[in-house]
Design a protein around this motif. Sequence first.
Motif, PDB file in Angstrom:
ATOM      1  N   PRO A 105      24.594  37.096  -2.970  1.00 29.09           N
ATOM      2  CA  PRO A 105      23.627  36.431  -3.850  1.00 29.09           C
ATOM      3  C   PRO A 105      23.954  34.955  -4.058  1.00 29.09           C
ATOM      4  N   MET A 106      22.921  34.177  -4.169  1.00 29.72           N
ATOM      5  CA  MET A 106      23.029  32.737  -4.413  1.00 29.72           C
ATOM      6  C   MET A 106      23.542  32.502  -5.825  1.00 29.72           C
ATOM      7  N   ASN A 107      24.398  31.493  -5.992  1.00 29.57           N
ATOM      8  CA  ASN A 107      25.037  31.264  -7.285  1.00 29.57           C
ATOM      9  C   ASN A 107      24.618  29.963  -7.951  1.00 29.57           C
ATOM     10  N   PHE A 108      24.171  28.971  -7.174  1.00 26.95           N
ATOM     11  CA  PHE A 108      23.801  27.663  -7.732  1.00 26.95           C
ATOM     12  C   PHE A 108      22.513  27.177  -7.075  1.00 26.95           C
ATOM     13  N   ASP A 109      21.659  26.581  -7.875  1.00 23.41           N
ATOM     14  CA  ASP A 109      20.378  26.079  -7.370  1.00 23.41           C
ATOM     15  C   ASP A 109      20.085  24.725  -8.022  1.00 23.41           C
ATOM     16  N   SER A 110      20.833  23.706  -7.594  1.00 26.03           N
ATOM     17  CA  SER A 110      20.679  22.331  -8.109  1.00 26.03           C
ATOM     18  C   SER A 110      20.657  22.283  -9.634  1.00 26.03           C
ATOM     19  N   PRO A 111      21.708  22.819 -10.297  1.00 27.53           N
ATOM     20  CA  PRO A 111      21.680  22.914 -11.770  1.00 27.53           C
ATOM     21  C   PRO A 111      21.803  21.586 -12.496  1.00 27.53           C
ATOM     22  N   LEU A 112      22.356  20.549 -11.850  1.00 26.62           N
ATOM     23  CA  LEU A 112      22.541  19.286 -12.556  1.00 26.62           C
ATOM     24  C   LEU A 112      21.237  18.524 -12.740  1.00 26.62           C
ATOM     25  N   ARG A 113      20.147  19.061 -12.198  1.00 29.69           N
ATOM     26  CA  ARG A 113      18.822  18.471 -12.424  1.00 29.69           C
ATOM     27  C   ARG A 113      18.055  19.243 -13.499  1.00 29.69           C
ATOM     28  N   ALA A 114      18.735  20.087 -14.225  1.00 30.95           N
ATOM     29  CA  ALA A 114      18.076  20.938 -15.215  1.00 30.95           C
ATOM     30  C   ALA A 114      17.354  20.108 -16.271  1.00 30.95           C
ATOM     31  N   THR A 115      16.233  20.635 -16.739  1.00 32.65           N
ATOM     32  CA  THR A 115      15.444  19.943 -17.764  1.00 32.65           C
ATOM     33  C   THR A 115      15.627  20.573 -19.139  1.00 32.65           C
ATOM     34  N   LEU A 137      11.025  14.865 -17.254  1.00 37.15           N
ATOM     35  CA  LEU A 137      11.866  13.686 -17.437  1.00 37.15           C
ATOM     36  C   LEU A 137      12.450  13.653 -18.845  1.00 37.15           C
ATOM     37  N   ALA A 138      11.625  13.925 -19.837  1.00 39.52           N
ATOM     38  CA  ALA A 138      12.111  13.938 -21.218  1.00 39.52           C
ATOM     39  C   ALA A 138      13.155  15.031 -21.408  1.00 39.52           C
ATOM     40  N   GLY A 139      12.913  16.191 -20.814  1.00 31.23           N
ATOM     41  CA  GLY A 139      13.879  17.285 -20.912  1.00 31.23           C
ATOM     42  C   GLY A 139      15.210  16.925 -20.294  1.00 31.23           C
ATOM     43  N   ALA A 140      15.163  16.274 -19.114  1.00 24.35           N
ATOM     44  CA  ALA A 140      16.398  15.877 -18.443  1.00 24.35           C
ATOM     45  C   ALA A 140      17.152  14.815 -19.236  1.00 24.35           C
ATOM     46  N   ILE A 141      16.419  13.876 -19.838  1.00 25.42           N
ATOM     47  CA  ILE A 141      17.057  12.817 -20.631  1.00 25.42           C
ATOM     48  C   ILE A 141      17.805  13.412 -21.828  1.00 25.42           C
ATOM     49  N   ILE A 142      17.265  14.485 -22.386  1.00 21.81           N
ATOM     50  CA  ILE A 142      17.943  15.147 -23.508  1.00 21.81           C
ATOM     51  C   ILE A 142      19.073  16.044 -23.005  1.00 21.81           C
ATOM     52  N   ALA A 143      18.816  16.800 -21.939  1.00 21.15           N
ATOM     53  CA  ALA A 143      19.754  17.838 -21.501  1.00 21.15           C
ATOM     54  C   ALA A 143      21.008  17.280 -20.842  1.00 21.15           C
ATOM     55  N   ILE A 144      20.858  16.284 -19.979  1.00 25.34           N
ATOM     56  CA  ILE A 144      22.003  15.841 -19.176  1.00 25.34           C
ATOM     57  C   ILE A 144      23.133  15.268 -20.038  1.00 25.34           C
ATOM     58  N   PRO A 145      22.868  14.378 -21.004  1.00 22.33           N
ATOM     59  CA  PRO A 145      23.989  13.916 -21.851  1.00 22.33           C
ATOM     60  C   PRO A 145      24.679  15.051 -22.596  1.00 22.33           C
ATOM     61  N   LEU A 146      23.896  16.031 -23.084  1.00 23.92           N
ATOM     62  CA  LEU A 146      24.506  17.163 -23.786  1.00 23.92           C
ATOM     63  C   LEU A 146      25.359  18.004 -22.835  1.00 23.92           C
ATOM     64  N   LEU A 147      24.896  18.169 -21.609  1.00 26.41           N
ATOM     65  CA  LEU A 147      25.680  18.915 -20.625  1.00 26.41           C
ATOM     66  C   LEU A 147      26.964  18.166 -20.274  1.00 26.41           C
ATOM     67  N   VAL A 148      26.868  16.846 -20.139  1.00 29.49           N
ATOM     68  CA  VAL A 148      28.066  16.045 -19.848  1.00 29.49           C
ATOM     69  C   VAL A 148      29.114  16.240 -20.944  1.00 29.49           C
ATOM     70  N   PRO A 159       1.665  15.189 -19.042  1.00 29.38           N
ATOM     71  CA  PRO A 159       1.898  15.477 -17.620  1.00 29.38           C
ATOM     72  C   PRO A 159       3.241  16.170 -17.397  1.00 29.38           C
ATOM     73  N   GLU A 160       3.274  17.036 -16.422  1.00 29.17           N
ATOM     74  CA  GLU A 160       4.481  17.818 -16.179  1.00 29.17           C
ATOM     75  C   GLU A 160       5.684  16.931 -15.890  1.00 29.17           C
ATOM     76  N   TRP A 161       5.500  15.860 -15.123  1.00 33.06           N
ATOM     77  CA  TRP A 161       6.634  15.016 -14.761  1.00 33.06           C
ATOM     78  C   TRP A 161       7.232  14.339 -15.995  1.00 33.06           C
ATOM     79  N   ARG A 162       6.391  14.030 -16.987  1.00 33.26           N
ATOM     80  CA  ARG A 162       6.903  13.422 -18.210  1.00 33.26           C
ATOM     81  C   ARG A 162       7.699  14.436 -19.028  1.00 33.26           C
ATOM     82  N   ARG A 163       7.202  15.677 -19.072  1.00 32.77           N
ATOM     83  CA  ARG A 163       7.935  16.717 -19.806  1.00 32.77           C
ATOM     84  C   ARG A 163       9.309  16.952 -19.168  1.00 32.77           C
ATOM     85  N   SER A 191      11.456  23.963  -6.649  1.00 37.29           N
ATOM     86  CA  SER A 191      12.292  22.927  -6.045  1.00 37.29           C
ATOM     87  C   SER A 191      12.211  21.636  -6.862  1.00 37.29           C
ATOM     88  N   THR A 192      13.354  20.976  -6.996  1.00 31.55           N
ATOM     89  CA  THR A 192      13.400  19.694  -7.712  1.00 31.55           C
ATOM     90  C   THR A 192      13.736  18.544  -6.766  1.00 31.55           C
TER      91      THR A 192
END
Length: 526
Positions: A283-293, A399-410, A393-397, A484-485
């Motif tokens: 089974p696959m274990n990772f699917d580009s998780p650092l782009r999570a929104t 992008l906003a999700g990634a801007i919030i999520a990535i710093p918290l993940l870091v 628009p989906e791309w804005r949602r 796909s991202t």
Amino acid sequence: MSLVYPIFLFAFLPIFLALFALGGRIGGPRGALLVLVASSLLFTASQGLGFLIATTISLAINYALLMAIIRARIGGRWGRAMLAVGIVFNLALLVLAKYSVWLQWMPGIGPLSLGLSVAIPTTLSFLTFQRSVALLDAFTACKATALGLQSPPKGERPSRADPPLRYLGFASMFPNLMIGPIAYLTEILPQIARRSFGKLRAIDISIGLTLLIVGMFKKFFLADALGEDWVDPVYLDVARTGATTSARAAGALAAYYVQLYFDFSGYSDMAIGVARMIGVRLPMNFDSPLRATGIIDFYRRWHMTLTRVISRFLFSPLSIAGTRYAARWRLKGIAAKLPSLWLPLIINFTVIGLWHGPRLTFVVFGLIHGTWYVIETEFRSARWWKKKRKTIPEWRRKLAGAIIAIPLLVLTFALFRSPTLAVFVDILQSLGSTATVPQGAVLPFDKMSVIRLVLSFAIAGLAPNVYEMLGRYRPAIRSFVNPSTTPRWFAFKWRPNIIWAGLLFALAMLAMHEMATVTPFVYQVY
């Protein structure tokens, strides 16, 4: 021995493949499976005598319980009791061997736990979960499991050796023995029971080599170098002096964010690649998780096999029990959500944190992610948001999700890396520090280190993952289907041709250039 050791890559693996093909030619699927089992036991023995003894005892007990569950379920007796005994045994062995730091004060249990932790220096986490899930598979799908264990390959006579041999092949398979991916019995048994098992195919070797080389590149050229240049020196300085400069602290946080991903996904790629060489899809274990929104999207892409196992074993039963409790007492609103959703999620993620080891930072990591998951779940289910999201628009949602999520993940990744909460706090305080570089500290800001860090973020953020590139060849079993991202202009597709062979050769050379010192995988330490 590990998948990254030169002795494994250039001796063990080629010899194994040759013997596997020979076993398949002489003895058919059973001959090939016998070679796989023997090689897996040899690989297990290379981890130490204590590890071999513990895993062998675990194998024997789990197989006996598995067959008892199958017989009991078919006959309608005692299956649930056998399942409970097996899971309790597996978890008890894991807890005793891994959490001796927290058990030393207990009379009788403390010395036993300490003795096991000394005798078994390698983690039992992944194989414990895999064998426990096998028991659950036997309980919930006993007929399919029984057929997978006992039915002979087409055209061959049944053999009493088939059930134990196939179970050993599943439960001790060396590619994913140490750090996963965690596979289900029902996923692997049909593959090793088929008539074609034992015949090496050129396309399987090509796909497997591609995955292996990509994993080596991630591990050696990216993850290890990032740790050596950016992360380890800073954490060492902070542990020793309690502070570092703001630039070095920020660099360490950014570097560890990609280091952990490339280290762990590199192992998964290598494990899946080695298994694919013999025609087995893990089974696959990772699917580009650092782009999570968001945190929900992250756990659909990060360590997916652990996510599905914990959900199956823990969250689903707790949530069902909580829902029944709320219905029984006619609870509504927050009073109903607390036992049916919020508490199960918090407990689920706390256990995920604890699973990594006996550290308070792991517990806090799990609590933060569990709380974040609850908040995001409630936010997504709110009526006002369901109406509002249609106008954005989906791309804005995203992008906003990634801007919030990535710093918290870091930040939470940095917490995960910190040996103590004090070190994590010191790292955070150093972000605003005006201190100079500690005397004797190694500056990571040389040109090659910066290039490697930028390249790591570019690959993680833009490039297709190896499973996208190999998509048409079904390189692994998908645990979750995620959109796909990858930007369209970077959506490269792998082909078994000379161009890709040249590119992979270059990646292999870069990886082997960094193989002078072999560092263990991050998850192999926990």
